[in-house]
Design an enzyme around this catalytic site. Structure first.
Site, PDB file in Angstrom:
ATOM      1  N   CYS A 278     -29.314  65.500  76.923  1.00 33.78           N
ATOM      2  CA  CYS A 278     -29.313  65.394  75.462  1.00 33.78           C
ATOM      3  C   CYS A 278     -30.771  65.418  75.038  1.00 33.78           C
ATOM      4  CB  CYS A 278     -28.617  64.146  74.949  1.00 33.78           C
ATOM      5  SG  CYS A 278     -28.485  64.129  73.139  1.00 33.78           S
TER       6      CYS A 278
ATOM      7  N   CYS B   4     -31.164  72.563  71.717  1.00 37.27           N
ATOM      8  CA  CYS B   4     -30.093  71.560  71.833  1.00 37.27           C
ATOM      9  C   CYS B   4     -29.093  72.076  72.843  1.00 37.27           C
ATOM     10  CB  CYS B   4     -29.414  71.357  70.475  1.00 37.27           C
ATOM     11  SG  CYS B   4     -27.933  70.319  70.522  1.00 37.27           S
TER      12      CYS B   4
END
Length: 257
Positions: A80, A198
């Site tokens: 993440c 991301c």
């Protein structure tokens, strides 16, 4: 044939990490059949991409790492990017060290890769000094990502925020839209484009087409993580159709970090 076991720490709402990385490495298996890849995941609760949930998810990394240690993976990737970058410049080193300590305490010798650190490594491997980025985040988090990258010595010339706070909604974004989104950026002076900063925002189907169109290297958090996984395993970072970063060490247009 050699089976390489890859452990992944992923947000509970992440759908893309366990989709794009296996797709890339399955494609590699077709050209390099001697190396095969097996995936094992541990999850950390996170539904909304906001500072409170990101900090809470980071606090679960030790528990997730201990669970993965039982499977004795060959490498562990924590995935993440914004959860790490939102904690301030250089935090990927702290996160990787913390996970490494847990693994070692459990008798697991696997190296640790973070998607945040991997993106910096990928940018460096391409020799890029000026980049543009696309993120799914709200603008304050995109700015945090840009600041993090700039602290590492890379100028973020332009950034586009898609402003999708729900992490599951991010996974459902159409990667084909990135073939239009990149046209909103000023790419006139950049050395590389981060098409998705991301690991949750899908981008793999658009990496090579956009790179072919704009003529500069295109990477993502996912392709950079794959690059680091392969290099940590001592394997050539080659995945067909995944951009210049994963073109292999024989590609003279990609310089090592």
């Amino acid at each position: 044939m050699t089976d390489h076991h890859i452990g992944m720490i992923v947000p509970s709402s992440n759908l893309t990490m366990e989709t794009e990385l296996p797709r890339m490495l399955r494609a590699r298996e077709e050209t390099e059949p001697a190396d095969r890849f097996v995936f094992h995941s541990a999850r950390a609760r996170m539904q909304h991409v906001d500072p409170e949930q990101l900090r809470a998810m980071n606090a679960q990394a030790g528990r997730a790492a201990a669970e993965l240690a039982d499977a004795r993976p060959d490498v562990v990737a924590t995935a993440c990017l914004v959860a790490i970058m939102a904690q301030g410049p250089g935090y990927h080193c702290t996160a990787e060290d913390d996970i490494t300590r847990v693994l070692r305490a459990e008798g697991c010798a696997a190296p640790v890769v973070s998607s945040a650190g991997a993106l910096l490594s990928g940018i460096a491997a391409l020799g890029a000094r000026k980049i543009a980025i696309i993120t799914p985040y709200l603008k304050p988090l995109t700015q945090a990502v840009a600041d993090y990258i700039e602290d590492a010595g890379v100028e973020v010339v332009d950034a586009l925020s898609l402003e999708v706070p729900d992490n599951l909604a991010v996974a459902r974004l159409d990667p084909a839209d990135l073939r239009e989104h990149h046209r909103k950026l000023d790419l006139s002076e950049v050395d590389a484009l981060v098409l998705s900063a991301c690991v949750q925002m899908p981008s793999l189907p658009s990496i090579q087409p956009v790179e072919d169109e704009i003529g500069i290297p295109v990477l993502s958090a996912a392709t950079a993580t794959t690059y680091r996984i392969l290099t940590e395993l001592g394997l050539e970072p080659r995945v067909p159709g995944a951009g210049r970063l994963l073109a292999g060490t024989g590609d003279e247009t990609r310089r090592p970090a």
